[in-house]
Write a protein that holds these residues in place. Sequence first.
Motif, PDB file in Angstrom:
ATOM      1  N   ASP A   1       9.743 -26.909 -36.101  1.00 41.07           N
ATOM      2  CA  ASP A   1       9.759 -25.450 -35.939  1.00 41.07           C
ATOM      3  C   ASP A   1      11.155 -24.916 -35.630  1.00 41.07           C
ATOM      4  OD1 ASP A   1       7.069 -25.351 -36.406  1.00 41.07           O
ATOM      5  OD2 ASP A   1       6.478 -25.079 -34.307  1.00 41.07           O
ATOM      6  N   ILE A   2      11.927 -25.692 -34.849  1.00 40.33           N
ATOM      7  CA  ILE A   2      13.244 -25.226 -34.418  1.00 40.33           C
ATOM      8  C   ILE A   2      14.352 -25.664 -35.369  1.00 40.33           C
ATOM      9  CG2 ILE A   2      13.899 -27.181 -32.945  1.00 40.33           C
ATOM     10  CD1 ILE A   2      14.256 -23.386 -32.168  1.00 40.33           C
ATOM     11  N   GLY A   3      14.020 -26.506 -36.344  1.00 38.85           N
ATOM     12  CA  GLY A   3      15.019 -26.941 -37.324  1.00 38.85           C
ATOM     13  C   GLY A   3      15.858 -28.124 -36.890  1.00 38.85           C
ATOM     14  N   GLY A   4      15.376 -28.885 -35.896  1.00 36.78           N
ATOM     15  CA  GLY A   4      16.077 -30.085 -35.466  1.00 36.78           C
ATOM     16  C   GLY A   4      17.347 -29.799 -34.686  1.00 36.78           C
ATOM     17  N   TYR A   5      18.182 -30.820 -34.612  1.00 41.19           N
ATOM     18  CA  TYR A   5      19.448 -30.739 -33.880  1.00 41.19           C
ATOM     19  C   TYR A   5      20.479 -30.019 -34.751  1.00 41.19           C
ATOM     20  CZ  TYR A   5      17.366 -34.373 -30.929  1.00 41.19           C
ATOM     21  OH  TYR A   5      16.535 -35.089 -30.107  1.00 41.19           O
ATOM     22  N   LYS A   6      21.285 -29.171 -34.127  1.00 40.59           N
ATOM     23  CA  LYS A   6      22.228 -28.384 -34.911  1.00 40.59           C
ATOM     24  C   LYS A   6      23.635 -28.341 -34.343  1.00 40.59           C
ATOM     25  CE  LYS A   6      18.958 -25.190 -37.097  1.00 40.59           C
ATOM     26  NZ  LYS A   6      18.601 -23.765 -37.306  1.00 40.59           N
ATOM     27  N   TYR A   7      23.843 -28.921 -33.157  1.00 40.71           N
ATOM     28  CA  TYR A   7      25.112 -28.644 -32.487  1.00 40.71           C
ATOM     29  C   TYR A   7      25.941 -29.886 -32.226  1.00 40.71           C
ATOM     30  CZ  TYR A   7      28.478 -26.237 -29.575  1.00 40.71           C
ATOM     31  OH  TYR A   7      29.638 -25.710 -29.081  1.00 40.71           O
ATOM     32  N   GLY A   8      27.140 -29.916 -32.780  1.00 36.65           N
ATOM     33  CA  GLY A   8      28.251 -30.749 -32.360  1.00 36.65           C
ATOM     34  C   GLY A   8      27.982 -32.207 -32.059  1.00 36.65           C
ATOM     35  N   PHE A   9      28.854 -32.774 -31.237  1.00 38.13           N
ATOM     36  CA  PHE A   9      28.834 -34.193 -30.907  1.00 38.13           C
ATOM     37  C   PHE A   9      28.528 -34.436 -29.430  1.00 38.13           C
ATOM     38  CE2 PHE A   9      31.448 -33.774 -34.659  1.00 38.13           C
ATOM     39  CZ  PHE A   9      31.019 -34.816 -35.465  1.00 38.13           C
TER      40      PHE A   9
ATOM     41  N   ILE B   1      28.580 -41.456 -24.548  1.00 38.69           N
ATOM     42  CA  ILE B   1      29.126 -40.332 -25.304  1.00 38.69           C
ATOM     43  C   ILE B   1      29.298 -39.115 -24.420  1.00 38.69           C
ATOM     44  CG2 ILE B   1      28.637 -38.719 -27.200  1.00 38.69           C
ATOM     45  CD1 ILE B   1      27.262 -40.957 -28.668  1.00 38.69           C
ATOM     46  N   THR B   2      28.338 -38.899 -23.510  1.00 41.72           N
ATOM     47  CA  THR B   2      28.384 -37.706 -22.676  1.00 41.72           C
ATOM     48  C   THR B   2      29.222 -37.897 -21.426  1.00 41.72           C
ATOM     49  OG1 THR B   2      26.310 -38.440 -21.686  1.00 41.72           O
ATOM     50  CG2 THR B   2      26.168 -36.790 -23.428  1.00 41.72           C
TER      51      THR B   2
ATOM     52  N   LEU C   1      38.729 -32.087 -22.092  1.00 41.33           N
ATOM     53  CA  LEU C   1      38.748 -30.694 -22.519  1.00 41.33           C
ATOM     54  C   LEU C   1      37.944 -30.508 -23.800  1.00 41.33           C
ATOM     55  CD1 LEU C   1      39.862 -27.880 -21.917  1.00 41.33           C
ATOM     56  CD2 LEU C   1      41.889 -28.466 -23.272  1.00 41.33           C
ATOM     57  N   LYS C   2      37.936 -31.520 -24.673  1.00 39.43           N
ATOM     58  CA  LYS C   2      37.179 -31.427 -25.918  1.00 39.43           C
ATOM     59  C   LYS C   2      35.687 -31.289 -25.647  1.00 39.43           C
ATOM     60  CE  LYS C   2      36.240 -33.901 -30.242  1.00 39.43           C
ATOM     61  NZ  LYS C   2      36.529 -35.122 -31.032  1.00 39.43           N
ATOM     62  N   ILE C   3      35.175 -32.133 -24.755  1.00 36.11           N
ATOM     63  CA  ILE C   3      33.759 -32.062 -24.408  1.00 36.11           C
ATOM     64  C   ILE C   3      33.440 -30.724 -23.766  1.00 36.11           C
ATOM     65  CG2 ILE C   3      31.952 -33.044 -22.963  1.00 36.11           C
ATOM     66  CD1 ILE C   3      33.281 -35.749 -23.297  1.00 36.11           C
ATOM     67  N   PHE C   4      34.295 -30.297 -22.841  1.00 33.77           N
ATOM     68  CA  PHE C   4      34.073 -29.021 -22.160  1.00 33.77           C
ATOM     69  C   PHE C   4      34.044 -27.865 -23.151  1.00 33.77           C
ATOM     70  CE2 PHE C   4      36.278 -25.241 -20.384  1.00 33.77           C
ATOM     71  CZ  PHE C   4      35.236 -24.770 -19.606  1.00 33.77           C
ATOM     72  N   SER C   5      34.960 -27.859 -24.095  1.00 32.23           N
ATOM     73  CA  SER C   5      35.030 -26.745 -25.041  1.00 32.23           C
ATOM     74  C   SER C   5      33.787 -26.677 -25.913  1.00 32.23           C
ATOM     75  CB  SER C   5      36.283 -26.869 -25.915  1.00 32.23           C
ATOM     76  OG  SER C   5      36.244 -28.041 -26.713  1.00 32.23           O
TER      77      SER C   5
ATOM     78  N   SER D   1      32.780 -27.701 -16.383  1.00 40.15           N
ATOM     79  CA  SER D   1      34.240 -27.668 -16.492  1.00 40.15           C
ATOM     80  C   SER D   1      34.840 -28.945 -15.917  1.00 40.15           C
ATOM     81  CB  SER D   1      34.803 -26.452 -15.749  1.00 40.15           C
ATOM     82  OG  SER D   1      34.537 -26.549 -14.361  1.00 40.15           O
ATOM     83  N   PRO D   2      35.988 -29.398 -16.429  1.00 40.14           N
ATOM     84  CA  PRO D   2      36.588 -30.660 -15.972  1.00 40.14           C
ATOM     85  C   PRO D   2      36.757 -30.780 -14.455  1.00 40.14           C
ATOM     86  CG  PRO D   2      37.664 -29.956 -17.971  1.00 40.14           C
ATOM     87  CD  PRO D   2      36.716 -28.836 -17.588  1.00 40.14           C
ATOM     88  N   PRO D   3      37.202 -29.744 -13.722  1.00 39.54           N
ATOM     89  CA  PRO D   3      37.336 -29.910 -12.264  1.00 39.54           C
ATOM     90  C   PRO D   3      36.005 -30.185 -11.576  1.00 39.54           C
ATOM     91  CG  PRO D   3      38.599 -28.011 -13.029  1.00 39.54           C
ATOM     92  CD  PRO D   3      37.747 -28.445 -14.173  1.00 39.54           C
ATOM     93  N   ILE D   4      34.948 -29.480 -12.001  1.00 40.12           N
ATOM     94  CA  ILE D   4      33.637 -29.691 -11.385  1.00 40.12           C
ATOM     95  C   ILE D   4      33.096 -31.071 -11.742  1.00 40.12           C
ATOM     96  CG2 ILE D   4      31.260 -28.872 -11.277  1.00 40.12           C
ATOM     97  CD1 ILE D   4      33.270 -27.073  -9.861  1.00 40.12           C
ATOM     98  N   LEU D   5      33.283 -31.501 -12.989  1.00 38.93           N
ATOM     99  CA  LEU D   5      32.839 -32.837 -13.381  1.00 38.93           C
ATOM    100  C   LEU D   5      33.573 -33.920 -12.599  1.00 38.93           C
ATOM    101  CD1 LEU D   5      32.493 -32.559 -17.273  1.00 38.93           C
ATOM    102  CD2 LEU D   5      30.669 -32.592 -15.566  1.00 38.93           C
ATOM    103  N   TRP D   6      34.860 -33.690 -12.314  1.00 36.38           N
ATOM    104  CA  TRP D   6      35.635 -34.652 -11.526  1.00 36.38           C
ATOM    105  C   TRP D   6      35.061 -34.752 -10.115  1.00 36.38           C
ATOM    106  CZ3 TRP D   6      38.584 -34.411  -7.056  1.00 36.38           C
ATOM    107  CH2 TRP D   6      39.397 -35.519  -6.800  1.00 36.38           C
TER     108      TRP D   6
END
Length: 202
Positions: free
Chosen positions: A105-113, A149-150, A155-159, A185-190
């Motif tokens: 119904d939702i068309g599967g996965y659609k976003y990025g890496f 992966i996650t 910065l790439k992942i954050f963006s 955001s990178p500071p919070i993840l750190w």
Amino acid sequence: LIVSIPGLANALNFGLSTINTKYVARMDADDISLKNRFKEQIAYLEENPNVGVLGCKVDLINESGEKLNDKFIHLSTHKKIVRWLPVFNSMCHPALMFHTKCLQDIGGYKYGFHSEDHELFIRISRETGWEFANLKNVLLKYRRHNNQITGGGSLKIFSQVAGFLIMHFLKSGNILFLFGAIWVSPPILWIKKKIRAFIRLF
């Protein structure tokens, strides 16, 4: 001619295109499903046909299979899960069983890496009538390691993650999506990484 298309989302969509089952379960190769996982999830979905995405509690383990002290955030009801989706995802992707029609119904996965599951869940919650649920039993051991992966706070992942959160903020006007962008955001993840490392000392 064999063409390799990179990205987990593409691999998942390819897998979905090859099945013809009522339900589909998700799992990573290095995680461990308990023997009663599928039985309990199928039973719940049969009794609750409105639920399209069903998870469970998970134990976090390290590369050696030892249980970690930190926890994966667990919310059990649809209302709570959807309320906090703009900020964090409480559905552990490898522990999920989906109603196949929900994904269709939702068309599967659609976003990025990165965080393709989180973006999928937001679309399901906003664009369909399917509901979410998490069983309260531990049915999967979820392995955390340095090569996930996650993982990381680049910065790439954050963006990429902040990009779809801000997009949904503009569509919905829900300010929690902006808080979600800050949360990844990178500071919070750190800071979160350091807190987890401290907890593991005890």
